[in-house]
Design a protein around this motif. Structure first.
Motif, PDB file in Angstrom:
ATOM      1  N   PHE A  63       0.868  -1.166   0.000  1.00 19.22           N
ATOM      2  CA  PHE A  63       0.000   0.000   0.000  1.00 19.22           C
ATOM      3  C   PHE A  63       0.910   1.222   0.000  1.00 19.22           C
ATOM      4  O   PHE A  63       1.291   1.737   1.053  1.00 19.22           O
ATOM      5  N   HIS A  64       1.292   1.667  -1.191  1.00 17.09           N
ATOM      6  CA  HIS A  64       2.275   2.751  -1.341  1.00 17.09           C
ATOM      7  C   HIS A  64       1.889   4.007  -0.577  1.00 17.09           C
ATOM      8  O   HIS A  64       2.709   4.557   0.161  1.00 17.09           O
ATOM      9  N   ASP A  65       0.671   4.470  -0.752  1.00 11.47           N
ATOM     10  CA  ASP A  65       0.256   5.732  -0.150  1.00 11.47           C
ATOM     11  C   ASP A  65       0.285   5.700   1.371  1.00 11.47           C
ATOM     12  O   ASP A  65       0.557   6.713   2.016  1.00 11.47           O
ATOM     13  N   GLU A  66      -0.009   4.532   1.936  1.00 10.09           N
ATOM     14  CA  GLU A  66      -0.037   4.402   3.393  1.00 10.09           C
ATOM     15  C   GLU A  66       1.310   3.962   3.962  1.00 10.09           C
ATOM     16  O   GLU A  66       1.513   3.985   5.171  1.00 10.09           O
ATOM     17  N   GLY A  67       2.226   3.517   3.099  1.00  6.41           N
ATOM     18  CA  GLY A  67       3.520   3.028   3.574  1.00  6.41           C
ATOM     19  C   GLY A  67       3.399   1.741   4.372  1.00  6.41           C
ATOM     20  O   GLY A  67       4.124   1.522   5.328  1.00  6.41           O
TER      21      GLY A  67
END
Length: 157
Positions: free
Chosen positions: A42-46
């Motif tokens: 989940f790139h945006d949430e890291g």
């Protein structure tokens, strides 16, 4: 005692060692695209979330297979693909609601987690213990039911 994989995404660092170990033990080479466990990023949430076959009690993959190539392993409860029976039709990949059965284009067969015969390599490879192999009764519905019984249901009343 039946055991099952327990995944704690909060402990996953996204190192992908589980994918490497799985593909190495099952395919003889480090090739994460052929791993039976995947780490979703989940790139945006890291955040990272490992996922694999949950070995459903009422396995839709097993019920959907037209040639009965997916069978219950009575030793560890896994649903195993019989490579000599599998015709590669991919019906099980469609039947699985979790998307954890994949087609291996190299062999023309499907692949899914078989718990490494009861000693999952992904567990051994995970440096943070985000993946553990625990008593099956410690996961799922029974665990939720035990938690619910301890919870103050009158909170906020």
């Amino acid at each position: 005692m039946q055991k099952s994989l327990h995944i704690d995404p909060g402990k996953c660092t996204g190192c992908l060692q589980c994918e490497a170990a799985c593909s190495l033990v099952n395919e003889g080479a480090v090739n994460p695209s052929k791993s039976r466990i995947k780490v979703f990023n989940f790139h945006d949430e890291g955040r990272f979330v490992p996922y694999t076959c949950t070995q459903c009690d009422e396995a839709w993959c097993m019920q959907a297979c037209p040639v009965d190539a997916i069978v219950l392993n009575p030793e560890n409860g896994s649903k195993d693909v019989l490579n000599d029976v599998c015709v590669g039709c991919k019906v099980c990949t469609i039947a699985c609601p979790f998307g954890t059965i994949n087609y291996n284009s190299s062999t023309g067969k499907v692949i899914k987690c078989d718990l490494c015969g009861g000693d999952p390599e992904c567990v051994a490879a995970c440096p943070t213990q985000a993946i553990t192999y625990v008593d099956a009764n410690a996961t799922g519905l029974d665990k939720m039911r035990a938690w619910a019984a301890k919870t103050d249901n009158a909170a906020g009343a």
